[in-house]
Motif scaffolding. Structure first.
Motif, PDB file in Angstrom:
ATOM      1  N   THR A 161       0.761  -1.305   0.138  1.00 18.61           N
ATOM      2  CA  THR A 161      -0.048   0.047  -0.108  1.00 18.61           C
ATOM      3  C   THR A 161       0.841   1.282  -0.021  1.00 18.61           C
ATOM      4  O   THR A 161       1.744   1.315   1.026  1.00 18.61           O
ATOM      5  CB  THR A 161      -0.983   0.125   1.342  1.00 18.61           C
ATOM      6  N   ILE A 162       0.780   2.133  -0.955  1.00 24.85           N
ATOM      7  CA  ILE A 162       1.596   3.148  -1.046  1.00 24.85           C
ATOM      8  C   ILE A 162       0.782   4.497  -0.152  1.00 24.85           C
ATOM      9  O   ILE A 162      -0.236   4.879  -0.396  1.00 24.85           O
ATOM     10  CB  ILE A 162       1.696   3.686  -2.678  1.00 24.85           C
ATOM     11  N   LEU A 163       1.638   4.991   0.681  1.00 24.04           N
ATOM     12  CA  LEU A 163       1.013   5.825   1.719  1.00 24.04           C
ATOM     13  C   LEU A 163       1.617   7.106   1.343  1.00 24.04           C
ATOM     14  O   LEU A 163       3.108   7.340   1.110  1.00 24.04           O
ATOM     15  CB  LEU A 163       1.529   5.436   3.298  1.00 24.04           C
ATOM     16  N   PRO A 164       1.076   8.157   1.407  1.00 23.20           N
ATOM     17  CA  PRO A 164       1.810   9.615   1.227  1.00 23.20           C
ATOM     18  C   PRO A 164       2.841   9.970   2.348  1.00 23.20           C
ATOM     19  O   PRO A 164       2.870   9.664   3.416  1.00 23.20           O
ATOM     20  CB  PRO A 164       0.520  10.645   1.290  1.00 23.20           C
ATOM     21  N   SER A 165       3.850  10.779   1.790  1.00 24.28           N
ATOM     22  CA  SER A 165       4.998  11.143   2.895  1.00 24.28           C
ATOM     23  C   SER A 165       4.406  11.956   3.966  1.00 24.28           C
ATOM     24  O   SER A 165       3.579  12.666   3.645  1.00 24.28           O
ATOM     25  CB  SER A 165       6.106  11.714   1.786  1.00 24.28           C
ATOM     26  N   ALA A 166       5.211  12.081   5.020  1.00 22.25           N
ATOM     27  CA  ALA A 166       4.682  13.262   5.961  1.00 22.25           C
ATOM     28  C   ALA A 166       5.455  14.117   5.589  1.00 22.25           C
ATOM     29  O   ALA A 166       5.029  15.267   6.497  1.00 22.25           O
ATOM     30  CB  ALA A 166       5.416  12.490   7.255  1.00 22.25           C
ATOM     31  N   ARG A 167       6.232  14.473   4.431  1.00 22.62           N
ATOM     32  CA  ARG A 167       6.921  15.650   4.160  1.00 22.62           C
ATOM     33  C   ARG A 167       6.496  15.715   2.757  1.00 22.62           C
ATOM     34  O   ARG A 167       6.969  15.219   1.817  1.00 22.62           O
ATOM     35  CB  ARG A 167       8.584  15.552   4.069  1.00 22.62           C
ATOM     36  N   PRO A 168       5.565  16.553   2.276  1.00 19.35           N
ATOM     37  CA  PRO A 168       4.948  16.514   0.938  1.00 19.35           C
ATOM     38  C   PRO A 168       5.839  17.245   0.261  1.00 19.35           C
ATOM     39  O   PRO A 168       5.552  17.028  -1.279  1.00 19.35           O
ATOM     40  CB  PRO A 168       3.601  17.627   1.329  1.00 19.35           C
ATOM     41  N   TRP A 169       6.937  18.215   0.544  1.00 16.61           N
ATOM     42  CA  TRP A 169       7.654  18.846  -0.648  1.00 16.61           C
ATOM     43  C   TRP A 169       8.646  17.835  -0.914  1.00 16.61           C
ATOM     44  O   TRP A 169       9.581  18.334  -1.730  1.00 16.61           O
ATOM     45  CB  TRP A 169       8.403  20.017  -0.038  1.00 16.61           C
ATOM     46  N   CYS A 170       9.005  16.589  -0.303  1.00 16.78           N
ATOM     47  CA  CYS A 170       9.934  15.575  -0.558  1.00 16.78           C
ATOM     48  C   CYS A 170      10.080  15.478  -2.046  1.00 16.78           C
ATOM     49  O   CYS A 170      11.481  15.626  -2.592  1.00 16.78           O
ATOM     50  CB  CYS A 170       9.817  14.371   0.279  1.00 16.78           C
ATOM     51  N   ALA A 171       9.081  14.846  -2.704  1.00 21.76           N
ATOM     52  CA  ALA A 171       9.502  14.400  -4.035  1.00 21.76           C
ATOM     53  C   ALA A 171       9.713  15.453  -5.146  1.00 21.76           C
ATOM     54  O   ALA A 171      10.700  15.380  -5.851  1.00 21.76           O
ATOM     55  CB  ALA A 171       7.851  13.819  -4.713  1.00 21.76           C
TER      56      ALA A 171
ATOM     57  N   LYS B 194      19.941   7.292  -6.268  1.00 22.79           N
ATOM     58  CA  LYS B 194      19.156   8.400  -5.920  1.00 22.79           C
ATOM     59  C   LYS B 194      17.742   7.912  -5.215  1.00 22.79           C
ATOM     60  O   LYS B 194      17.047   8.855  -4.878  1.00 22.79           O
ATOM     61  CB  LYS B 194      18.985   9.432  -7.079  1.00 22.79           C
ATOM     62  N   ALA B 195      17.624   6.724  -5.307  1.00 21.19           N
ATOM     63  CA  ALA B 195      16.246   6.344  -4.308  1.00 21.19           C
ATOM     64  C   ALA B 195      16.225   6.838  -3.093  1.00 21.19           C
ATOM     65  O   ALA B 195      15.465   7.230  -2.506  1.00 21.19           O
ATOM     66  CB  ALA B 195      16.127   4.705  -4.413  1.00 21.19           C
ATOM     67  N   SER B 196      17.522   6.691  -2.329  1.00 20.39           N
ATOM     68  CA  SER B 196      17.728   7.387  -0.783  1.00 20.39           C
ATOM     69  C   SER B 196      16.413   6.887  -0.134  1.00 20.39           C
ATOM     70  O   SER B 196      16.293   5.584  -0.081  1.00 20.39           O
ATOM     71  CB  SER B 196      17.699   8.799  -1.001  1.00 20.39           C
ATOM     72  N   GLY B 197      15.823   7.646   0.564  1.00 19.17           N
ATOM     73  CA  GLY B 197      14.809   7.284   1.691  1.00 19.17           C
ATOM     74  C   GLY B 197      13.353   7.412   1.243  1.00 19.17           C
ATOM     75  O   GLY B 197      12.534   6.977   1.785  1.00 19.17           O
ATOM     76  N   GLY B 198      13.442   7.519  -0.220  1.00 21.17           N
ATOM     77  CA  GLY B 198      12.132   7.442  -0.733  1.00 21.17           C
ATOM     78  C   GLY B 198      11.258   8.819  -0.375  1.00 21.17           C
ATOM     79  O   GLY B 198      11.649   9.507   0.385  1.00 21.17           O
ATOM     80  N   CYS B 199      10.139   8.840  -1.334  1.00 25.94           N
ATOM     81  CA  CYS B 199       9.249  10.156  -1.033  1.00 25.94           C
ATOM     82  C   CYS B 199       7.963   9.799  -0.916  1.00 25.94           C
ATOM     83  O   CYS B 199       6.809  10.419  -1.115  1.00 25.94           O
ATOM     84  CB  CYS B 199       9.564  11.084  -2.228  1.00 25.94           C
ATOM     85  N   SER B 200       7.538   8.466  -0.426  1.00 28.38           N
ATOM     86  CA  SER B 200       6.366   7.976  -0.035  1.00 28.38           C
ATOM     87  C   SER B 200       6.768   7.410   1.265  1.00 28.38           C
ATOM     88  O   SER B 200       7.886   7.102   1.758  1.00 28.38           O
ATOM     89  CB  SER B 200       5.380   7.258  -0.919  1.00 28.38           C
ATOM     90  N   ASP B 201       5.831   7.313   2.395  1.00 25.04           N
ATOM     91  CA  ASP B 201       6.111   6.608   3.641  1.00 25.04           C
ATOM     92  C   ASP B 201       6.288   5.345   3.384  1.00 25.04           C
ATOM     93  O   ASP B 201       5.519   4.558   2.781  1.00 25.04           O
ATOM     94  CB  ASP B 201       4.846   6.868   4.413  1.00 25.04           C
ATOM     95  N   LEU B 202       7.516   4.940   3.975  1.00 19.60           N
ATOM     96  CA  LEU B 202       7.882   3.473   3.862  1.00 19.60           C
ATOM     97  C   LEU B 202       7.632   3.010   5.035  1.00 19.60           C
ATOM     98  O   LEU B 202       8.465   2.945   6.250  1.00 19.60           O
ATOM     99  CB  LEU B 202       9.366   3.498   3.443  1.00 19.60           C
ATOM    100  N   MET B 203       6.773   2.130   5.346  1.00 15.88           N
ATOM    101  CA  MET B 203       6.464   1.289   6.352  1.00 15.88           C
ATOM    102  C   MET B 203       7.008  -0.164   6.512  1.00 15.88           C
ATOM    103  O   MET B 203       7.026  -0.912   5.271  1.00 15.88           O
ATOM    104  CB  MET B 203       4.889   1.017   6.483  1.00 15.88           C
ATOM    105  N   TYR B 204       7.948  -0.176   7.356  1.00 19.07           N
ATOM    106  CA  TYR B 204       8.253   0.617   8.761  1.00 19.07           C
ATOM    107  C   TYR B 204       9.510   1.215   8.528  1.00 19.07           C
ATOM    108  O   TYR B 204      10.288   1.042   7.637  1.00 19.07           O
ATOM    109  CB  TYR B 204       8.217  -0.440   9.912  1.00 19.07           C
ATOM    110  N   SER B 205      10.080   1.912   9.945  1.00 13.47           N
ATOM    111  CA  SER B 205      11.221   2.614   9.492  1.00 13.47           C
ATOM    112  C   SER B 205      12.379   1.839   9.431  1.00 13.47           C
ATOM    113  O   SER B 205      12.844   0.986  10.171  1.00 13.47           O
ATOM    114  CB  SER B 205      11.153   3.643  10.698  1.00 13.47           C
ATOM    115  N   GLY B 206      13.362   1.923   8.376  1.00 18.11           N
ATOM    116  CA  GLY B 206      14.454   1.417   8.313  1.00 18.11           C
ATOM    117  C   GLY B 206      15.771   2.061   9.342  1.00 18.11           C
ATOM    118  O   GLY B 206      16.352   1.050   9.912  1.00 18.11           O
TER     119      GLY B 206
END
Length: 444
Positions: free
Chosen positions: A197-207, A285-297
């Motif tokens: 399930t793709i969840l929106p990021s808690a930081r909307p400006w990230c992408a 450049k994938a880095s930490g991603g810009c949708s919420d990644l359940m659970y925290s790495g």
């Protein structure tokens, strides 16, 4: 006069007391010094510039001086295949995760990231409320970047190397293999979770700040998501019919670079013409991603480090590390790198996974277990020998018990010396690589 009692052969004492005394002092103080000196970069940069190289040099010299006197290099050599296999498994898990992170971050397009609000997070609400209640000094302490990802990695590396000083039960490569294997399983479970399930990021400006991606969704999302994203009637109808029915709008064609044998990744990584053409560039450049990644790495790494310290070492420093894990969790939530649920799930998943991988390495004294098992086998013979006052038979039986507890040694000194030198150099290179890859949160 009574005959003096004849003392039978005594089993050699294990260096448990000496190991415990070293563990209580040296390793805990070294770990605390590492974290404390590194935090001086925020408080006294000039002190940090002088103390950190001195601390690193002291740790390196102590390790180099102790390595020739380490008596369990043969055990390390036997653990090396498991260590290398666990490392290969972990790197494969990171590769799968990096591909998936890029996919979930770009599949819905930039417009979706701009327009989708973050999910309501009660943990963030609680922290904001506490900021109004707590004294400012407490709030500043909670906000402080006391410990970050590379600190947890370094703390585990210090724990593994402490086997050289008998601070933990060796082999050090054994606990390292368990750590990496558990990490790999955790990363794969995490990848499955955030792909589901793709969840929106808690930081909307990230992408918009991190990625170059089309405004429009990927062709898969165009067909299966976009027409049913917000219209209740359309959602009800697709549920009833259980088949996509809506007309797909006209969208620009996707950019498709020629990646040769890796061209199958084009549909997953979704490159754009303005970016570099290498497929590896997109993974980096994938880095930490810009949708919420359940659970925290980040939290998974922190929890696994704390679990390793608790099982292998214990003591006051392990309690301190768990407090730092909780501090890291609230800071992840406070700074909106993750939702509260991501940190909570990472904590209990990390604990459960570590408990399940004890078959790879365990702090339980296997030597003592083997001795007791052999003693159970010979106890009837031992009782008969004692009843018959057969001292020679008692000596033979106790010798069998001791031999059962000893590890087999089948490597020459030259092989062990070559292996120890190569392993120390290899581990230091891995430390530098890990610090480089985690400096911007890559894969975490």
């Amino acid at each position: 006069m009574p005959k003096p009692k004849t003392k039978g052969p005594t089993l050699p004492r294990r260096p448990a007391a000496r190991r415990r005394s070293l563990a209580v002092g040296g390793l805990g103080l070294a770990a605390a010094a590492y974290v404390g000196v590194d935090y001086l970069r925020h408080l006294r940069p000039s002190w940090h510039g002088r103390l950190q190289p001195a601390l690193w040099a002291a740790l390196a010299l102590a390790t180099a001086a102790r390595a020739p006197f380490y008596r369990r290099w043969d055990a390390e050599l036997r653990a090396a295949p498991r260590f290398l296999a666990a490392m290969a498994f972990m790197l494969s898990a990171f590769l799968c995760e990096a591909i998936s992170v890029r996919f979930v971050s770009t599949v819905l397009g930039l417009q979706w990231h701009r327009s989708t609000a973050p999910l309501p997070d009660t943990g963030q609400w609680v922290l904001l409320a506490l900021n109004e209640k707590f004294p400012q000094i407490v709030v500043d302490l909670l906000r402080a970047h006391i410990i970050t990802l590379h600190h947890y990695l370094m703390l585990f590396i210090m724990l593994g190397f402490s086997a050289l000083f008998d601070c933990i039960k060796g082999p050090g490569l054994g606990i390292a293999a368990r750590y990496m294997f558990t990490m790999a399983v955790g990363r794969l479970l995490r990848t499955i979770t955030f792909l589901a399930t793709i969840l929106p990021s808690a930081r909307p400006w990230c992408a918009e700040a991190r990625y170059q991606m089309p405004d429009y969704p990927h062709s898969w999302a165009q067909k299966y998501y976009a027409p049913y994203a917000s219209d209740p009637d359309a959602i009800r109808r697709v549920i009833q019919e259980d088949i996509p029915y809506a007309f797909v709008e006209e969208y620009p064609a996707e950019y498709r670079p020629n990646w040769g044998h890796m061209s199958f990744l084009v549909d997953i990584l979704r490159p754009t013409a303005g970016e570099e053409s290498s497929w590896y560039h997109f993974l980096k450049k994938a880095s930490g991603g810009c949708s919420d990644l359940m659970y925290s790495g980040h939290m998974l790494v922190a929890v696994l480090t704390a679990m390793a310290w608790t099982e292998a070492y214990g003591g006051w420093i392990s309690v301190v590390i768990w407090f730092l894990v909780l501090h890291s969790a609230q800071r992840e939530i406070r700074e909106r790198h993750h939702y509260s649920v991501d940190c909570i799930v990472a904590i209990y998943v990390g604990i459960l996974l570590w408990r399940m991988t004890g078959f790879i390495w365990s702090a339980t004294d296997t030597i003592r277990a083997r001795r007791l098992a052999k003693l159970d086998k010979v106890q009837d013979r031992l009782f008969r020998a004692a009843k018959d006052s057969d001292i020679d038979e008692i000596r033979v039986l106790l010798n069998e018990v001791e031999l059962a507890s000893q590890e087999k040694k089948g490597f020459s000194q030259r092989v062990i010396l070559s292996f120890s030198s190569a392993m120390i150099v290899f581990t230091l290179l891995c430390v530098l690589l890990a610090f480089t890859l985690t400096s911007d949160g890559l894969f975490f």
